[in-house]
Design a protein around this motif. Structure first.
Motif, PDB file in Angstrom:
ATOM      1  N   SER A 120       0.833  -1.210   0.000  1.00  0.00           N
ATOM      2  CA  SER A 120       0.000   0.000   0.000  1.00  0.00           C
ATOM      3  C   SER A 120       0.865   1.257   0.000  1.00  0.00           C
ATOM      4  O   SER A 120       0.544   2.255  -0.661  1.00  0.00           O
ATOM      5  CB  SER A 120      -0.948   0.008   1.198  1.00  0.00           C
ATOM      6  OG  SER A 120      -0.235  -0.005   2.422  1.00  0.00           O
ATOM      7  N   ALA A 121       1.984   1.228   0.719  1.00  0.00           N
ATOM      8  CA  ALA A 121       2.902   2.371   0.725  1.00  0.00           C
ATOM      9  C   ALA A 121       3.533   2.560  -0.646  1.00  0.00           C
ATOM     10  O   ALA A 121       3.638   3.684  -1.153  1.00  0.00           O
ATOM     11  CB  ALA A 121       3.986   2.164   1.779  1.00  0.00           C
TER      12      ALA A 121
ATOM     13  N   VAL B 200       3.454   5.833  -3.228  1.00  0.00           N
ATOM     14  CA  VAL B 200       4.664   6.480  -3.742  1.00  0.00           C
ATOM     15  C   VAL B 200       4.707   6.426  -5.265  1.00  0.00           C
ATOM     16  O   VAL B 200       5.021   7.425  -5.928  1.00  0.00           O
ATOM     17  CB  VAL B 200       5.921   5.829  -3.134  1.00  0.00           C
ATOM     18  CG1 VAL B 200       7.189   6.369  -3.796  1.00  0.00           C
ATOM     19  CG2 VAL B 200       5.971   6.075  -1.629  1.00  0.00           C
ATOM     20  N   ALA B 201       4.385   5.275  -5.846  1.00  0.00           N
ATOM     21  CA  ALA B 201       4.421   5.147  -7.304  1.00  0.00           C
ATOM     22  C   ALA B 201       3.422   6.094  -7.970  1.00  0.00           C
ATOM     23  O   ALA B 201       3.734   6.740  -8.980  1.00  0.00           O
ATOM     24  CB  ALA B 201       4.134   3.704  -7.709  1.00  0.00           C
ATOM     25  N   VAL B 202       2.218   6.191  -7.406  1.00  0.00           N
ATOM     26  CA  VAL B 202       1.203   7.075  -7.987  1.00  0.00           C
ATOM     27  C   VAL B 202       1.627   8.533  -7.862  1.00  0.00           C
ATOM     28  O   VAL B 202       1.507   9.314  -8.816  1.00  0.00           O
ATOM     29  CB  VAL B 202      -0.171   6.837  -7.327  1.00  0.00           C
ATOM     30  CG1 VAL B 202      -1.169   7.913  -7.747  1.00  0.00           C
ATOM     31  CG2 VAL B 202      -0.699   5.455  -7.688  1.00  0.00           C
ATOM     32  N   VAL B 203       2.140   8.923  -6.699  1.00  0.00           N
ATOM     33  CA  VAL B 203       2.609  10.306  -6.527  1.00  0.00           C
ATOM     34  C   VAL B 203       3.703  10.612  -7.540  1.00  0.00           C
ATOM     35  O   VAL B 203       3.677  11.654  -8.215  1.00  0.00           O
ATOM     36  CB  VAL B 203       3.111  10.541  -5.089  1.00  0.00           C
ATOM     37  CG1 VAL B 203       3.900  11.851  -4.994  1.00  0.00           C
ATOM     38  CG2 VAL B 203       1.939  10.572  -4.113  1.00  0.00           C
ATOM     39  N   ARG B 204       4.673   9.721  -7.677  1.00  0.00           N
ATOM     40  CA  ARG B 204       5.765   9.953  -8.631  1.00  0.00           C
ATOM     41  C   ARG B 204       5.242  10.101 -10.062  1.00  0.00           C
ATOM     42  O   ARG B 204       5.659  10.988 -10.809  1.00  0.00           O
ATOM     43  CB  ARG B 204       6.759   8.786  -8.591  1.00  0.00           C
ATOM     44  CG  ARG B 204       7.750   8.852  -7.465  1.00  0.00           C
ATOM     45  CD  ARG B 204       9.031   8.103  -7.837  1.00  0.00           C
ATOM     46  NE  ARG B 204       9.924   8.118  -6.700  1.00  0.00           N
ATOM     47  CZ  ARG B 204      10.169   7.084  -5.915  1.00  0.00           C
ATOM     48  NH1 ARG B 204       9.595   5.929  -6.155  1.00  0.00           N
ATOM     49  NH2 ARG B 204      10.994   7.184  -4.893  1.00  0.00           N
ATOM     50  N   ALA B 205       4.342   9.203 -10.444  1.00  0.00           N
ATOM     51  CA  ALA B 205       3.846   9.212 -11.815  1.00  0.00           C
ATOM     52  C   ALA B 205       3.038  10.474 -12.111  1.00  0.00           C
ATOM     53  O   ALA B 205       3.176  11.076 -13.182  1.00  0.00           O
ATOM     54  CB  ALA B 205       3.001   7.964 -12.070  1.00  0.00           C
TER      55      ALA B 205
ATOM     56  N   LEU C  59       3.983  13.835   0.579  1.00  0.00           N
ATOM     57  CA  LEU C  59       2.708  13.705  -0.123  1.00  0.00           C
ATOM     58  C   LEU C  59       2.142  12.295   0.028  1.00  0.00           C
ATOM     59  O   LEU C  59       0.972  12.110   0.387  1.00  0.00           O
ATOM     60  CB  LEU C  59       2.890  14.052  -1.600  1.00  0.00           C
ATOM     61  CG  LEU C  59       3.278  15.503  -1.908  1.00  0.00           C
ATOM     62  CD1 LEU C  59       3.624  15.659  -3.387  1.00  0.00           C
ATOM     63  CD2 LEU C  59       2.167  16.472  -1.517  1.00  0.00           C
ATOM     64  N   ALA C  60       2.982  11.288  -0.242  1.00  0.00           N
ATOM     65  CA  ALA C  60       2.516   9.899  -0.167  1.00  0.00           C
ATOM     66  C   ALA C  60       2.174   9.504   1.264  1.00  0.00           C
ATOM     67  O   ALA C  60       1.197   8.784   1.509  1.00  0.00           O
ATOM     68  CB  ALA C  60       3.582   8.965  -0.738  1.00  0.00           C
ATOM     69  N   ALA C  61       2.966   9.976   2.229  1.00  0.00           N
ATOM     70  CA  ALA C  61       2.726   9.624   3.631  1.00  0.00           C
ATOM     71  C   ALA C  61       1.411  10.202   4.132  1.00  0.00           C
ATOM     72  O   ALA C  61       0.671   9.546   4.881  1.00  0.00           O
ATOM     73  CB  ALA C  61       3.881  10.120   4.496  1.00  0.00           C
TER      74      ALA C  61
END
Length: 448
Positions: A113-114, A118-123, A140-142
Protein backbone atom coordinates in the motif's frame (compact mmCIF):
# COMPACT_ATOMS: atom_id res chain seq x y z
CA UNK A 1 -0.99 7.43 -25.34
CA UNK A 2 1.42 6.79 -22.48
CA UNK A 3 2.53 10.06 -20.88
CA UNK A 4 4.91 8.68 -18.27
CA UNK A 5 5.46 5.91 -15.78
CA UNK A 6 7.18 5.55 -12.43
CA UNK A 7 7.94 2.82 -9.95
CA UNK A 8 8.35 2.47 -6.21
CA UNK A 9 10.09 -0.34 -4.33
CA UNK A 10 8.72 -2.50 -1.56
CA UNK A 11 10.39 -2.55 1.85
CA UNK A 12 11.58 -4.71 4.72
CA UNK A 13 12.33 -3.64 8.28
CA UNK A 14 15.75 -4.55 9.59
CA UNK A 15 15.11 -3.08 13.06
CA UNK A 16 12.86 -0.85 15.15
CA UNK A 17 9.57 -1.87 13.54
CA UNK A 18 7.38 -1.44 16.63
CA UNK A 19 9.29 1.28 18.48
CA UNK A 20 9.19 3.55 15.42
CA UNK A 21 5.41 3.85 15.78
CA UNK A 22 6.21 6.28 18.61
CA UNK A 23 7.26 9.66 17.14
CA UNK A 24 11.01 10.26 17.14
CA UNK A 25 12.00 6.63 17.72
CA UNK A 26 14.49 5.18 15.19
CA UNK A 27 14.24 2.31 12.77
CA UNK A 28 16.30 0.85 9.93
CA UNK A 29 14.66 -0.29 6.69
CA UNK A 30 15.73 -1.52 3.29
CA UNK A 31 13.94 -0.84 0.03
CA UNK A 32 13.87 -4.05 -2.03
CA UNK A 33 14.13 -4.79 -5.73
CA UNK A 34 10.46 -5.62 -6.26
CA UNK A 35 8.25 -2.77 -7.34
CA UNK A 36 4.86 -1.23 -7.87
CA UNK A 37 4.57 0.49 -11.25
CA UNK A 38 2.20 3.35 -12.08
CA UNK A 39 1.55 4.46 -15.66
CA UNK A 40 -0.24 7.63 -16.70
CA UNK A 41 -1.93 7.64 -20.12
CA UNK A 42 -3.89 10.37 -21.85
CA UNK A 43 -7.54 10.47 -20.84
CA UNK A 44 -10.48 12.87 -20.91
CA UNK A 45 -10.81 12.55 -17.13
CA UNK A 46 -8.70 11.40 -14.21
CA UNK A 47 -9.31 7.76 -13.31
CA UNK A 48 -7.53 4.89 -11.55
CA UNK A 49 -7.36 1.18 -12.38
CA UNK A 50 -5.18 -1.72 -11.26
CA UNK A 51 -4.06 -5.07 -12.65
CA UNK A 52 -4.88 -6.60 -9.26
CA UNK A 53 -8.51 -5.48 -9.27
CA UNK A 54 -9.75 -5.83 -12.82
CA UNK A 55 -13.36 -5.16 -11.83
CA UNK A 56 -12.62 -1.86 -10.11
CA UNK A 57 -12.23 1.64 -11.46
CA UNK A 58 -12.29 5.06 -9.84
CA UNK A 59 -13.30 8.23 -11.62
CA UNK A 60 -12.08 11.26 -9.67
CA UNK A 61 -15.05 12.80 -7.91
CA UNK A 62 -16.89 9.49 -7.70
CA UNK A 63 -17.21 6.54 -5.36
CA UNK A 64 -13.93 4.92 -4.22
CA UNK A 65 -13.91 1.17 -3.42
CA UNK A 66 -11.65 0.02 -0.59
CA UNK A 67 -9.24 -1.78 -2.90
CA UNK A 68 -8.33 1.46 -4.70
CA UNK A 69 -8.41 3.75 -1.66
CA UNK A 70 -4.63 4.21 -1.31
CA UNK A 71 -4.14 4.85 -5.03
CA UNK A 72 -7.05 7.29 -5.14
CA UNK A 73 -5.78 9.23 -2.12
CA UNK A 74 -2.29 9.42 -3.64
CA UNK A 75 -3.72 10.65 -6.94
CA UNK A 76 -5.71 13.39 -5.22
CA UNK A 77 -2.83 14.77 -3.17
CA UNK A 78 -0.32 14.57 -6.04
CA UNK A 79 -2.74 16.22 -8.46
CA UNK A 80 -3.42 18.93 -5.89
CA UNK A 81 0.28 19.69 -5.35
CA UNK A 82 1.30 19.46 -9.01
CA UNK A 83 -1.44 21.82 -10.15
CA UNK A 84 -0.11 24.44 -7.72
CA UNK A 85 3.55 24.25 -8.78
CA UNK A 86 3.15 23.52 -12.51
CA UNK A 87 1.46 25.49 -15.28
CA UNK A 88 0.83 22.32 -17.26
CA UNK A 89 -2.77 21.11 -17.57
CA UNK A 90 -3.01 17.34 -17.38
CA UNK A 91 -5.74 14.74 -17.31
CA UNK A 92 -4.82 11.08 -17.24
CA UNK A 93 -5.63 7.45 -16.59
CA UNK A 94 -3.42 6.05 -13.80
CA UNK A 95 -2.93 2.30 -14.07
CA UNK A 96 -1.16 0.35 -11.32
CA UNK A 97 0.72 -2.92 -11.60
CA UNK A 98 2.14 -4.44 -8.40
CA UNK A 99 4.91 -7.05 -8.15
CA UNK A 100 4.86 -7.21 -4.35
CA UNK A 101 2.72 -10.34 -4.14
CA UNK A 102 3.39 -14.03 -4.56
CA UNK A 103 2.46 -15.77 -7.80
CA UNK A 104 -1.00 -16.56 -6.43
CA UNK A 105 -1.59 -12.97 -5.31
CA UNK A 106 -0.84 -13.44 -1.60
CA UNK A 107 0.81 -10.43 0.03
CA UNK A 108 4.45 -10.87 1.03
CA UNK A 109 4.62 -8.16 3.68
CA UNK A 110 6.65 -5.78 1.51
CA UNK A 111 4.54 -2.67 2.10
CA UNK A 112 2.43 -2.75 -1.05
CA UNK A 113 0.00 0.00 0.00
CA UNK A 114 2.90 2.37 0.73
CA UNK A 115 4.58 1.55 -2.59
CA UNK A 116 1.29 2.17 -4.40
CA UNK A 117 1.07 5.64 -2.84
CA UNK A 118 4.66 6.48 -3.74
CA UNK A 119 4.42 5.15 -7.30
CA UNK A 120 1.20 7.08 -7.99
CA UNK A 121 2.61 10.31 -6.53
CA UNK A 122 5.77 9.95 -8.63
CA UNK A 123 3.85 9.21 -11.82
CA UNK A 124 1.37 12.07 -11.39
CA UNK A 125 4.13 14.57 -10.60
CA UNK A 126 5.96 13.36 -13.70
CA UNK A 127 2.85 13.86 -15.82
CA UNK A 128 2.81 17.50 -14.72
CA UNK A 129 6.54 17.87 -15.38
CA UNK A 130 7.30 18.34 -11.69
CA UNK A 131 10.65 17.17 -10.33
CA UNK A 132 10.52 16.56 -6.60
CA UNK A 133 12.96 15.42 -3.95
CA UNK A 134 12.40 12.04 -2.27
CA UNK A 135 11.36 13.88 0.90
CA UNK A 136 8.67 15.82 -0.99
CA UNK A 137 7.41 12.55 -2.46
CA UNK A 138 7.42 11.09 1.05
CA UNK A 139 5.39 13.94 2.55
CA UNK A 140 2.71 13.71 -0.12
CA UNK A 141 2.52 9.90 -0.17
CA UNK A 142 2.73 9.62 3.63
CA UNK A 143 -0.16 12.03 4.15
CA UNK A 144 -2.34 10.10 1.72
CA UNK A 145 -1.39 6.77 3.29
CA UNK A 146 -1.95 7.96 6.85
CA UNK A 147 -5.38 9.41 6.15
CA UNK A 148 -6.50 6.14 4.54
CA UNK A 149 -5.02 3.71 7.08
CA UNK A 150 -5.32 5.84 10.20
CA UNK A 151 -2.25 4.43 11.98
CA UNK A 152 1.29 3.19 11.41
CA UNK A 153 4.72 4.81 11.47
CA UNK A 154 4.91 5.54 7.70
CA UNK A 155 8.35 3.91 7.64
CA UNK A 156 7.32 1.82 4.64
CA UNK A 157 6.49 5.05 2.78
CA UNK A 158 9.92 6.45 3.70
CA UNK A 159 11.77 3.38 2.41
CA UNK A 160 9.75 3.35 -0.81
CA UNK A 161 10.33 7.08 -1.34
CA UNK A 162 14.07 7.01 -0.64
CA UNK A 163 15.21 3.61 -1.89
CA UNK A 164 18.32 1.85 -0.59
CA UNK A 165 19.01 1.52 3.12
CA UNK A 166 17.09 4.07 5.21
CA UNK A 167 17.40 5.30 8.79
CA UNK A 168 14.01 6.65 9.81
CA UNK A 169 12.40 8.37 12.80
CA UNK A 170 8.65 8.79 12.52
CA UNK A 171 6.93 12.19 12.62
CA UNK A 172 4.26 13.23 15.09
CA UNK A 173 1.10 11.97 13.36
CA UNK A 174 -1.20 13.89 15.69
CA UNK A 175 0.57 17.03 14.48
CA UNK A 176 0.03 15.84 10.90
CA UNK A 177 -3.66 15.24 11.49
CA UNK A 178 -4.03 18.70 13.06
CA UNK A 179 -2.09 20.31 10.20
CA UNK A 180 -4.40 18.73 7.64
CA UNK A 181 -7.46 19.91 9.57
CA UNK A 182 -6.12 23.45 9.84
CA UNK A 183 -4.95 23.77 6.22
CA UNK A 184 -7.88 22.29 4.32
CA UNK A 185 -10.38 24.59 2.66
CA UNK A 186 -14.03 23.94 3.60
CA UNK A 187 -16.12 21.71 1.35
CA UNK A 188 -18.41 23.47 -1.10
CA UNK A 189 -21.09 20.80 -1.05
CA UNK A 190 -21.61 17.42 -2.65
CA UNK A 191 -19.79 16.45 -5.81
CA UNK A 192 -21.85 16.80 -8.95
CA UNK A 193 -20.76 13.55 -10.59
CA UNK A 194 -23.40 10.82 -10.80
CA UNK A 195 -21.52 7.79 -9.52
CA UNK A 196 -24.29 5.44 -10.69
CA UNK A 197 -23.07 5.82 -14.27
CA UNK A 198 -19.35 5.15 -13.74
CA UNK A 199 -17.96 1.97 -15.34
CA UNK A 200 -17.00 0.50 -11.95
CA UNK A 201 -20.56 0.77 -10.65
CA UNK A 202 -22.06 -0.50 -13.89
CA UNK A 203 -19.72 -3.49 -13.76
CA UNK A 204 -20.78 -4.30 -10.20
CA UNK A 205 -24.44 -4.09 -11.19
CA UNK A 206 -24.04 -6.33 -14.23
CA UNK A 207 -21.92 -9.19 -12.90
CA UNK A 208 -23.77 -12.03 -11.23
CA UNK A 209 -21.77 -13.89 -8.59
CA UNK A 210 -23.56 -17.17 -9.24
CA UNK A 211 -25.95 -19.42 -7.42
CA UNK A 212 -26.02 -17.30 -4.27
CA UNK A 213 -27.91 -14.59 -6.12
CA UNK A 214 -25.47 -11.96 -4.87
CA UNK A 215 -23.78 -9.53 -7.21
CA UNK A 216 -20.03 -9.02 -7.10
CA UNK A 217 -18.79 -5.68 -5.84
CA UNK A 218 -15.27 -4.32 -5.98
CA UNK A 219 -15.76 -3.42 -2.32
CA UNK A 220 -16.48 -6.42 -0.09
CA UNK A 221 -18.36 -4.20 2.35
CA UNK A 222 -20.94 -3.49 -0.36
CA UNK A 223 -21.41 -6.98 -1.76
CA UNK A 224 -25.14 -7.59 -2.02
CA UNK A 225 -28.01 -6.79 -4.34
CA UNK A 226 -27.60 -4.31 -7.22
CA UNK A 227 -30.00 -1.92 -5.50
CA UNK A 228 -27.96 -1.99 -2.27
CA UNK A 229 -24.74 -1.31 -4.15
CA UNK A 230 -26.23 1.47 -6.27
CA UNK A 231 -27.74 3.11 -3.19
CA UNK A 232 -24.45 3.03 -1.27
CA UNK A 233 -22.45 4.51 -4.13
CA UNK A 234 -25.07 7.15 -4.86
CA UNK A 235 -24.87 8.23 -1.21
CA UNK A 236 -21.08 8.60 -1.36
CA UNK A 237 -20.21 12.21 -0.49
CA UNK A 238 -16.93 12.86 -2.27
CA UNK A 239 -16.48 16.45 -1.09
CA UNK A 240 -16.69 15.45 2.56
CA UNK A 241 -14.66 12.27 2.15
CA UNK A 242 -10.91 12.05 2.78
CA UNK A 243 -10.40 12.27 -1.00
CA UNK A 244 -12.20 15.59 -1.11
CA UNK A 245 -10.11 16.69 1.87
CA UNK A 246 -6.89 15.84 0.01
CA UNK A 247 -8.06 17.79 -3.04
CA UNK A 248 -8.54 20.93 -0.90
CA UNK A 249 -5.46 20.61 1.33
CA UNK A 250 -2.75 23.29 1.13
CA UNK A 251 -0.15 20.86 -0.16
CA UNK A 252 2.52 23.49 -0.79
CA UNK A 253 2.45 24.40 2.91
CA UNK A 254 2.45 20.69 3.79
CA UNK A 255 5.63 20.09 1.79
CA UNK A 256 7.42 23.25 2.93
CA UNK A 257 6.59 22.76 6.62
CA UNK A 258 9.18 21.05 8.83
CA UNK A 259 7.54 17.92 10.26
CA UNK A 260 8.14 17.48 14.02
CA UNK A 261 10.35 14.48 14.92
CA UNK A 262 10.78 13.36 11.29
CA UNK A 263 14.24 12.08 10.32
CA UNK A 264 14.96 10.31 7.01
CA UNK A 265 18.58 9.52 6.19
CA UNK A 266 20.12 7.48 3.41
CA UNK A 267 22.61 4.91 4.71
CA UNK A 268 25.45 3.44 2.64
CA UNK A 269 25.33 -0.34 2.84
CA UNK A 270 28.54 -2.21 3.57
CA UNK A 271 29.72 -4.19 0.56
CA UNK A 272 30.18 -7.47 2.42
CA UNK A 273 26.81 -7.59 4.17
CA UNK A 274 24.70 -10.56 3.09
CA UNK A 275 20.93 -10.28 3.53
CA UNK A 276 18.60 -13.24 3.05
CA UNK A 277 14.80 -13.09 3.30
CA UNK A 278 12.44 -15.94 4.09
CA UNK A 279 8.66 -15.87 3.67
CA UNK A 280 6.40 -17.96 5.89
CA UNK A 281 3.58 -18.07 3.37
CA UNK A 282 1.19 -16.65 5.96
CA UNK A 283 0.24 -12.98 5.49
CA UNK A 284 -0.23 -10.78 8.55
CA UNK A 285 -2.32 -7.66 9.14
CA UNK A 286 0.12 -4.88 10.03
CA UNK A 287 -2.70 -2.46 10.85
CA UNK A 288 -4.30 -4.86 13.35
CA UNK A 289 -1.00 -5.82 15.00
CA UNK A 290 0.16 -2.20 15.36
CA UNK A 291 -3.20 -1.22 16.84
CA UNK A 292 -3.01 -4.04 19.37
CA UNK A 293 0.59 -3.17 20.30
CA UNK A 294 -0.42 0.44 21.00
CA UNK A 295 -2.66 -0.42 23.96
CA UNK A 296 -1.48 1.25 27.21
CA UNK A 297 -0.05 -1.55 29.37
CA UNK A 298 2.74 -1.05 31.96
CA UNK A 299 4.12 2.29 30.68
CA UNK A 300 7.46 1.96 32.52
CA UNK A 301 8.25 -1.36 30.84
CA UNK A 302 7.19 0.02 27.48
CA UNK A 303 9.50 3.02 27.88
CA UNK A 304 12.33 0.64 28.72
CA UNK A 305 11.54 -1.25 25.51
CA UNK A 306 11.70 1.99 23.49
CA UNK A 307 15.07 3.00 24.96
CA UNK A 308 16.56 -0.47 24.41
CA UNK A 309 15.26 -0.58 20.84
CA UNK A 310 16.78 2.83 20.04
CA UNK A 311 20.20 1.72 21.30
CA UNK A 312 20.08 -1.49 19.28
CA UNK A 313 18.86 0.23 16.09
CA UNK A 314 21.71 2.73 16.26
CA UNK A 315 24.17 -0.09 16.93
CA UNK A 316 22.90 -2.07 13.94
CA UNK A 317 23.12 1.00 11.73
CA UNK A 318 26.78 1.42 12.68
CA UNK A 319 27.49 -2.24 11.91
CA UNK A 320 25.75 -2.59 8.54
CA UNK A 321 26.65 0.81 7.10
CA UNK A 322 29.94 1.98 5.70
CA UNK A 323 31.30 4.59 3.29
CA UNK A 324 30.69 3.66 -0.33
CA UNK A 325 33.03 0.86 -1.36
CA UNK A 326 34.13 0.05 2.18
CA UNK A 327 33.53 -3.18 4.03
CA UNK A 328 32.29 -4.00 7.50
CA UNK A 329 35.24 -4.70 9.76
CA UNK A 330 33.30 -5.44 12.93
CA UNK A 331 33.40 -9.03 14.17
CA UNK A 332 30.52 -11.21 12.96
CA UNK A 333 29.72 -11.97 16.59
CA UNK A 334 28.95 -8.31 17.21
CA UNK A 335 26.32 -8.30 14.46
CA UNK A 336 24.80 -11.50 15.84
CA UNK A 337 24.65 -9.98 19.33
CA UNK A 338 22.83 -6.82 18.20
CA UNK A 339 20.30 -8.74 16.08
CA UNK A 340 19.70 -11.12 19.01
CA UNK A 341 18.98 -8.09 21.22
CA UNK A 342 16.46 -6.79 18.69
CA UNK A 343 14.77 -10.18 18.51
CA UNK A 344 14.59 -10.43 22.30
CA UNK A 345 13.09 -6.94 22.52
CA UNK A 346 10.34 -7.86 20.08
CA UNK A 347 9.57 -11.02 22.05
CA UNK A 348 9.39 -8.98 25.27
CA UNK A 349 6.97 -6.57 23.60
CA UNK A 350 4.97 -9.55 22.36
CA UNK A 351 4.54 -10.77 25.93
CA UNK A 352 3.89 -7.29 27.32
CA UNK A 353 1.20 -6.32 24.81
CA UNK A 354 -0.06 -9.81 23.90
CA UNK A 355 0.92 -9.35 20.25
CA UNK A 356 1.85 -12.53 18.32
CA UNK A 357 5.07 -11.22 16.75
CA UNK A 358 7.19 -14.38 16.39
CA UNK A 359 4.99 -17.22 15.14
CA UNK A 360 6.07 -20.87 15.08
CA UNK A 361 6.94 -20.54 11.39
CA UNK A 362 9.05 -17.44 11.98
CA UNK A 363 10.77 -19.07 14.95
CA UNK A 364 11.61 -22.15 12.88
CA UNK A 365 13.04 -20.01 10.07
CA UNK A 366 15.11 -17.96 12.53
CA UNK A 367 16.54 -21.04 14.23
CA UNK A 368 17.54 -22.49 10.85
CA UNK A 369 19.29 -19.24 9.93
CA UNK A 370 21.16 -19.18 13.24
CA UNK A 371 22.34 -22.74 12.63
CA UNK A 372 23.74 -21.63 9.25
CA UNK A 373 25.82 -18.79 10.67
CA UNK A 374 23.40 -15.91 10.14
CA UNK A 375 21.92 -13.46 12.62
CA UNK A 376 18.13 -13.51 12.22
CA UNK A 377 14.85 -12.00 13.40
CA UNK A 378 11.32 -11.37 12.23
CA UNK A 379 10.83 -8.37 9.95
CA UNK A 380 8.00 -5.88 10.30
CA UNK A 381 4.92 -6.46 12.42
CA UNK A 382 5.48 -10.23 12.56
CA UNK A 383 2.52 -12.55 13.00
CA UNK A 384 3.55 -14.12 9.67
CA UNK A 385 5.07 -12.58 6.54
CA UNK A 386 8.90 -12.43 6.50
CA UNK A 387 12.08 -12.97 8.47
CA UNK A 388 15.51 -11.59 7.66
CA UNK A 389 18.92 -13.20 8.04
CA UNK A 390 22.11 -11.10 8.11
CA UNK A 391 25.72 -12.14 7.83
CA UNK A 392 29.05 -10.36 7.44
CA UNK A 393 31.17 -12.12 4.84
CA UNK A 394 34.77 -11.12 5.63
CA UNK A 395 36.02 -12.59 2.35
CA UNK A 396 33.73 -10.49 0.15
CA UNK A 397 35.19 -7.64 -1.87
CA UNK A 398 33.43 -4.37 -2.65
CA UNK A 399 32.81 -5.56 -6.22
CA UNK A 400 31.81 -9.13 -5.31
CA UNK A 401 28.09 -9.58 -4.71
CA UNK A 402 27.90 -13.29 -5.52
CA UNK A 403 25.71 -15.40 -3.27
CA UNK A 404 27.93 -17.43 -0.95
CA UNK A 405 27.72 -21.11 -0.13
CA UNK A 406 26.27 -20.09 3.24
CA UNK A 407 23.32 -18.44 1.48
CA UNK A 408 22.71 -21.41 -0.83
CA UNK A 409 22.73 -23.79 2.12
CA UNK A 410 20.36 -21.57 4.12
CA UNK A 411 17.89 -21.30 1.25
CA UNK A 412 17.81 -25.06 0.80
CA UNK A 413 17.21 -25.60 4.52
CA UNK A 414 14.42 -23.02 4.54
CA UNK A 415 12.71 -24.73 1.62
CA UNK A 416 12.82 -28.07 3.40
CA UNK A 417 11.14 -26.43 6.41
CA UNK A 418 8.39 -24.80 4.36
CA UNK A 419 9.95 -21.31 4.35
CA UNK A 420 10.16 -19.71 0.90
CA UNK A 421 13.42 -17.84 0.19
CA UNK A 422 12.78 -14.54 -1.59
CA UNK A 423 15.38 -13.34 -4.07
CA UNK A 424 15.47 -9.79 -2.73
CA UNK A 425 18.26 -7.24 -2.62
CA UNK A 426 18.56 -3.52 -1.99
CA UNK A 427 16.78 -1.25 -4.42
CA UNK A 428 18.90 1.69 -5.64
CA UNK A 429 18.52 4.99 -3.80
CA UNK A 430 16.34 7.67 -5.40
CA UNK A 431 17.46 11.22 -6.07
CA UNK A 432 14.51 12.97 -7.75
CA UNK A 433 11.10 11.93 -8.95
CA UNK A 434 10.62 11.34 -12.65
CA UNK A 435 9.71 14.16 -15.01
CA UNK A 436 7.72 13.72 -18.20
CA UNK A 437 10.75 15.16 -20.00
CA UNK A 438 12.53 11.91 -19.08
CA UNK A 439 10.21 9.95 -21.38
CA UNK A 440 10.16 9.60 -25.13
CA UNK A 441 6.92 9.78 -27.08
CA UNK A 442 6.77 5.98 -26.86
CA UNK A 443 6.86 6.10 -23.05
CA UNK A 444 10.47 5.32 -22.19
CA UNK A 445 10.78 4.03 -18.62
CA UNK A 446 12.46 6.34 -16.13
CA UNK A 447 14.87 4.38 -13.92
CA UNK A 448 15.37 6.41 -10.75
Amino acid sequence: MLICEAQAPGKLYLAGEYAVVNPGNPSLLMAVNRYVEARVSSSERWLVTSDQFSGSQVVVGGYVPDNLSFASAALEIARNYASKVSEREVCGHVHIDSHLQSDDGTKLGLGSSAAVCVAVVRAVLAAYGVQASPVTVFKLAATAHFLVQGNGSLGDVAASSMGGLVYYRSPDREWLRSFVDAHTAPAQGRASINTRTTPAVQHALDVDAGASGLHRSSDSKLAGSPDQFASATADFDYENSLYGTLSRLDTVALVEQAWPDLVIEQVSEAANLEIEVGWTGKPASTKALVKKAAKPVEPAKYQAFLHASARSVDALRALVSAPTGAAVRAPAGELASVVAELRAQLNELSALRDVPVETDELRRGIEIALAHGFAAKSSGAGGGDCLIALRVNPAALATDHNVTAYSHSLREAWLEAGITPLALSLSPAHTTAASSSDFSAEGEVYDA
